[in-house]
Design a protein around this motif. Structure first.
Motif, PDB file in Angstrom:
ATOM      1  N   HIS A  68      -1.953 143.769  65.472  1.00  0.00           N
ATOM      2  CA  HIS A  68      -2.285 145.191  65.609  1.00  0.00           C
ATOM      3  C   HIS A  68      -1.072 146.086  65.386  1.00  0.00           C
ATOM      4  O   HIS A  68      -1.211 147.219  64.955  1.00  0.00           O
ATOM      5  N   TRP A  71      -0.814 146.352  61.654  1.00  0.00           N
ATOM      6  CA  TRP A  71      -1.985 147.078  61.163  1.00  0.00           C
ATOM      7  C   TRP A  71      -1.856 148.583  61.427  1.00  0.00           C
ATOM      8  O   TRP A  71      -2.221 149.407  60.595  1.00  0.00           O
ATOM      9  N   ARG A  72      -1.329 148.947  62.584  1.00  0.00           N
ATOM     10  CA  ARG A  72      -1.195 150.356  62.933  1.00  0.00           C
ATOM     11  C   ARG A  72      -0.079 151.046  62.168  1.00  0.00           C
ATOM     12  O   ARG A  72      -0.210 152.182  61.756  1.00  0.00           O
ATOM     13  N   ALA A  74       1.469 150.040  59.333  1.00  0.00           N
ATOM     14  CA  ALA A  74       1.537 149.832  57.890  1.00  0.00           C
ATOM     15  C   ALA A  74       0.754 150.898  57.139  1.00  0.00           C
ATOM     16  O   ALA A  74      -0.131 151.547  57.690  1.00  0.00           O
ATOM     17  N   ASN A  75       1.088 151.035  55.865  1.00  0.00           N
ATOM     18  CA  ASN A  75       0.223 151.814  54.995  1.00  0.00           C
ATOM     19  C   ASN A  75      -0.882 150.891  54.478  1.00  0.00           C
ATOM     20  O   ASN A  75      -0.618 149.781  54.032  1.00  0.00           O
ATOM     21  N   HIS A  76      -2.114 151.378  54.554  1.00  0.00           N
ATOM     22  CA  HIS A  76      -3.239 150.573  54.086  1.00  0.00           C
ATOM     23  C   HIS A  76      -3.508 150.908  52.631  1.00  0.00           C
ATOM     24  O   HIS A  76      -3.651 152.070  52.278  1.00  0.00           O
ATOM     25  N   THR A 108      -7.380 144.041  55.469  1.00  0.00           N
ATOM     26  CA  THR A 108      -7.141 144.280  54.043  1.00  0.00           C
ATOM     27  C   THR A 108      -5.636 144.288  53.825  1.00  0.00           C
ATOM     28  O   THR A 108      -4.860 144.304  54.782  1.00  0.00           O
TER      29      THR A 108
END
Lengths: 671, 671
Positions: A68, A71-72, A74-76, A108
């Motif tokens: 998490h 995920w939080r 990072a750039n998606h 992703t």
């Protein structure tokens, strides 16, 4: 820095504290293995370097409880835009493609710089163990005694470690950043997360043992010391492969541009000026991979020492015209030459192992390097830990090379093809044979997604992957069958859960508290094997009797479950049994299940976190787990998972003898 | 502990570092307000105390970027089971109800002990400011000079602070835990998160100023010092209300039990022995609220000093029979008498404020106390910060009492009703008038969910809530209209976005990078007002012209947006404009929008994080934001949000004069 213990014997010594080394250390921290990890650099990485995080890597991070965080922060990246010259030679957006195909994973692809990823590992090590990275420490010699692989008490490896002085350690550090040193000005620190500032300050502190030499005896050594691996050179293993004359530059900048897709991942092929890949990043940054030379071989060499960020930017401007691109802030930059090489061997006598860049190097544009490197040691770490603890037979260590060298080879092959398609000039028309077909580029790109996501990994048959086939046929030709009567699970029980691949994730509901979970969230990387009992419709008396009989068998004193678990330890210490049933949750009570499926522990009571159900949740819909896993909702099945979440064996509820044979192939009895 | 600065002038002094005080400090940290926060206790809370986190609280935590920490660590309660005597008087599960109704929020109710929540606040303060809690510091006197409310330079409050010696501070701490001291043995520490261990050790360290007295001058003081509030007593404000003879015990234990729903939230009414509420918690813990006396008034008083965990357990065993319940491990326990009281006033001259338990006390079983307390200072904090910064008119401070005293009164009324329904004996049949109807209990419980979730809060009309009505009609009778020509927004533009309530959240997609977001994730608590432009179908030329005209108006030098923003600051510093359009994402480019909607900043380029679209995502489905928000997808509308996410004003795209009037009611011009 904590001085090493007076007793210089360790189970595992890890050389190199990049992502691969830290992943290995993380396994050791979760399995309670006495470990040291050393790195010649004076500090950790703060910016630049590798950045792409693939789906499978995020699943792994999540199994260690820090997914998490990545995920939080990072750039998606959701969409890839392909830009090509149109018939008039003008740059146009020709396609939009999903960056990660739907349904592959609950994650992703995302992008976050290596420094943050190392931070997550370091925080996790601190939380779960006393393992700390010893920086400014350089191995000077390594020797391996000839011992019985089964001698658990032996420390056959002797390593001499040089503790560098401040002067020796810091130049080594600044060398890592040398390309970017002229842009790491005041802005550089403003991009740092606060917790790294301390790291920079501490880097200046002296190692109290600086200048001294130390001898360490180890059971296992893992060399994660990069492309120029010292450990590999000591072992005399070769890197096999080739390199091209294509030179690429990399800029991490905050772009000021009118290019419309600067926050999308883009592959831009110009008519004659080469290609750019756009990778949008965290903190408003964008990484540009920019082609500096346009022929594969024979071009006059660039004087690489003359490459500057300004020169790289000029190339980008030429390729991206008529759009304009400038920057005020550059976070990091570098340049590299494309090549693909793989190590001849990954281990010496299954005592000294190599992983990561030490055994595979390739171009960075597919975002594979750091991911495959971490996945190397994710594959290796639990095996070394369970062998060191006397839980598994040392012969499982052979599967590291058989499983991972094949992946490295696949990666090299993919990169070879992809790099050439990316570096080539677009074909002007179908008669332009020297040009690259943009249709082929797009097709290759889309086909590669399963591979590049890391989800496509399918390990061959071995003593820990019970499927049909010849164990010597895969990887390096090693026999990894363990014993002659190799077990094969019943792959026919599901078309989705595939022996040799990682367990997919769908939503299930906890029977005891109605909470929905992605099933992978339950599969923590804690070194335990797992038996997943798809219990089917336990409201059906006949099915309930089958499930009960399974519980009885697992509970018998001669079952492998009892025999591999120390008498004083909880029954789920070595192998955890998890159940998913398909009856309506509200019609079932926990007490309907045999104790084997929700063990009772004195003083703690019943275990409420073992039994799950495929039913509607209150707020998250219905996971349709049986349907999605393609398991018979009436009859169910059993799935055995390795500690790294890969499917090992499958069978019917009655196939307990076969399952026992499978486990006895590598699990050691303690009772 | 960091010694306070030599200059003893602060903008804000917060007394009490429980959840309410920490929430106030968090606002100050995000708005850059010079703040001190003191607490007489020697350390923070480590276990026990309040534990329920309601939906709205989680939304608030998320707006401060630590919602995910609570969400991950907490126990999630999904289902409530009601247990009642059947016709034979035997305990049966009579109902199952969703703990949080569907669609209320993207969060559901969870449970996590207060110590962890304080930890999240402390970590967040450290990350965003230099504010640290000064422990072992006790206010000794407070005086308020009579000054012009508009004198921003004045420090009218003088507080003398006593720095306690170790001996004085530590007994105060152990007093907090006194009830549970005999069970806080070795097991106690094993339940602690690692980062708190340090806190315990540091607690023993001496405050270098221990024993000394200090004078602090403050612009504002916020008293969050609990039910026995020292600040409230200095101001001479009364607590109004009553209390009952019902005594309840609380046990935090790892239960060993055959009760089937021990991991569900349960309301258990026994036939004659009283009631138990079961609250499953993190770390295998379960909290039991156990009724010890069964009449409301007149019963012979329990000798409360004689209450022990064993006695409380015996009551639970009687109520829960025929099920068995035992424990080996008790984490914390206490006992309390039910009462409901509310403070007569919440503020003195809008310079000294009271919040949390200092102005409302009630029974803990609805899990409201900590939530409403934090929401008090979540309401107050940004108002004080923006006034202190000269952004907002001081008259907005009056809305703290008008908005929050009404909530406190509602809470007291609810708790009064709910407590009696919960403590009463179940009716044996419909003729049993003294008994409580279990149907009425269930109905009250279900109806209360909107209120207890915190989502039901609907602030009355005022200068910052532009709706119809008389501002003096709500709350405490104060006139909070600000000026005579009060503005009212067009509530008719949506039936879902309601002026006075918090903005609901639905998924939208970032136009520039295709990433899906819950809209609330964009609405960070950073002290900014926000204009949400529902731009509608901007592919329609007429609509596009309307949107462009709005952009022009907002950009004019005489617009409130320009006038309230310092010339050198980015245009989104005080009021941020966010846009959601309804045209297909792939048919729209960012450059189609007026610069007002995606400002350009020198050296940084265009802002890619302002424009969103209501469209299909690659992996998360379609948010249907226009449909869910009930906004016309062709014509759109404008919604103004306060810094705390509450809807202030709504209008059509052309209603810019009305919007300007609204903002000019409280926003100060700097240009």
């Amino acid at each position: 820095m904590v001085p090493p213990p007076a007793d210089s014997h360790v189970d595992v010594l890890i050389v190199g504290a990049g992502p691969a080394g830290l992943m290995a250390a993380t396994w050791m921290s979760r399995c309670g293995i006495k470990t040291r990890i050393v790195d010649k650099r004076g500090t950790k990485i703060f910016n630049g370097q590798a950045d792409g995080l693939q789906c499978r890597t995020l699943e792994i991070f999540d199994s260690f409880d820090f997914g998490h965080r990545a995920w939080r922060e990072a750039n998606h990246m959701l969409e890839v835009c392909l830009w090509n010259p149109d018939e008039q030679g003008v740059l146009r957006r020709s396609d939009r493609v999903a960056d990660t195909p739907s349904g592959l994973s609950r994650f992703t692809e995302v992008v976050l710089h290596q420094g943050r990823i190392e931070r997550f590992f370091l925080d996790s090590l601190k939380e779960h163990s006393d393992i700390t990275v010893e920086r400014g420490v350089l191995p000077e010699s390594i020797t391996l005694d000839d011992v019985d692989a089964y001698d658990r008490k032996a420390y056959p490896i002797t390593v001499k470690l040089q503790h560098l002085t401040e002067e020796e350690a810091i130049p080594a550090e600044s060398k890592v950043h040398s390309n970017g040193s002229d842009v790491q000005n005041g802005l550089f620190r403003s991009n740092l997360a606060k917790d790294d500032t301390e790291g920079i300050i501490n880097a200046a502190k002296k190692n109290p043992r600086a200048g001294s030499l130390e001898t360490v005896k180890a059971k296992y050594v893992i060399g994660c010391d990069g492309a120029h691996s010292w450990v590999r050179r000591q072992l005399g293993f070769a890197m096999e492969g080739e390199q091209t004359d294509y030179i690429w530059g990399v800029l991490d900048i905050i772009p000021v541009t009118d290019f419309p897709d600067i926050r999308m991942r883009c592959a831009i092929h110009s008519e004659n000026s080469g290609s750019v890949m756009v990778i949008p990043r965290e903190n408003k940054l964008v990484r540009l991979y920019i082609q500096l030379t346009t022929t594969e071989k024979g071009e006059a060499q660039y004087d690489r020492s003359q490459i500057t960020p300004e020169m790289i930017l000029k190339s980008a401007q030429k390729i991206m015209a008529p759009y304009k691109i400038e920057y005020t802030y550059c976070d990091w930059w570098t340049a590299y030459q494309i090549g693909q090489r793989v190590g001849s061997k990954f281990s010496k006598n299954e005592r000294i192992f190599l992983a990561g860049d030490a055994v595979h190097t390739h171009s960075p544009k597919a975002g594979q390097g750091m991911n495959v490197s971490m996945q190397d040691t994710y594959n290796l770490g639990w095996k070394v830990a369970l062998v060191a603890k006397g839980i598994c037979d040392p012969s499982i260590l052979k599967t590291y090379q058989s499983e991972r060298r094949k992946i490295a080879q696949d990666l090299i092959d993919f990169d070879h093809k992809f790099s050439r398609l990316f570096s080539g000039r677009p074909a002007k028309n179908i008669l332009d044979e020297e040009g690259i077909s943009m249709t082929e580029f797009k097709d290759t790109f889309k086909k590669a997604q399963l591979f590049t996501s890391g989800i496509g990994v399918d390990y061959g048959t071995s003593m820990i992957v019970a499927k049909e086939g010849d164990s010597t046929a895969q990887g390096d030709g090693t026999n990894v069958s363990g014993k002659k009567t190799q077990v094969a699970g019943k792959q026919s029980l599901s078309s989705v859960i595939k022996i040799g691949t990682r367990m997919p994730s769908f939503q299930v509901i906890n029977q005891a508290d109605a909470r929905p979970w992605q099933f992978q969230e339950i599969l923590k990387s804690d070194g335990r094997w797992r038996i997943i009992v798809f219990a089917g419709n336990i409201k059906d008396p006949q099915q309930s009797a089958r499930v009960h009989a399974l519980g009885e068998t697992l509970s018998q004193s001669e079952s492998f479950l009892r025999r591999c678990t120390p008498a004083e330890a909880p029954i789920d210490s070595i192998v955890e049994v998890l159940t998913i049933h398909s009856a309506p949750r509200q019609e079932v009570e926990l007490s309907d299940f045999h104790e084997a499926f929700h063990p009772f522990q004195k003083g703690i009571g019943w275990d409420y976190w073992k039994i799950y159900v495929d039913d509607m949740s209150y707020h998250e819909g219905h996971g349709q787990a049986y349907k999605n896993y393609d398991v018979d909702p009436e009859k169910g099945c059993i799935v055995v998972l390795r500690p790294d979440m890969y499917v090992s064996w499958m069978g019917d509820l009655e196939d307990t003898v076969d399952m026992q044979n499978f486990f006895e192939g590598f699990l050691l009895s303690v009772n």
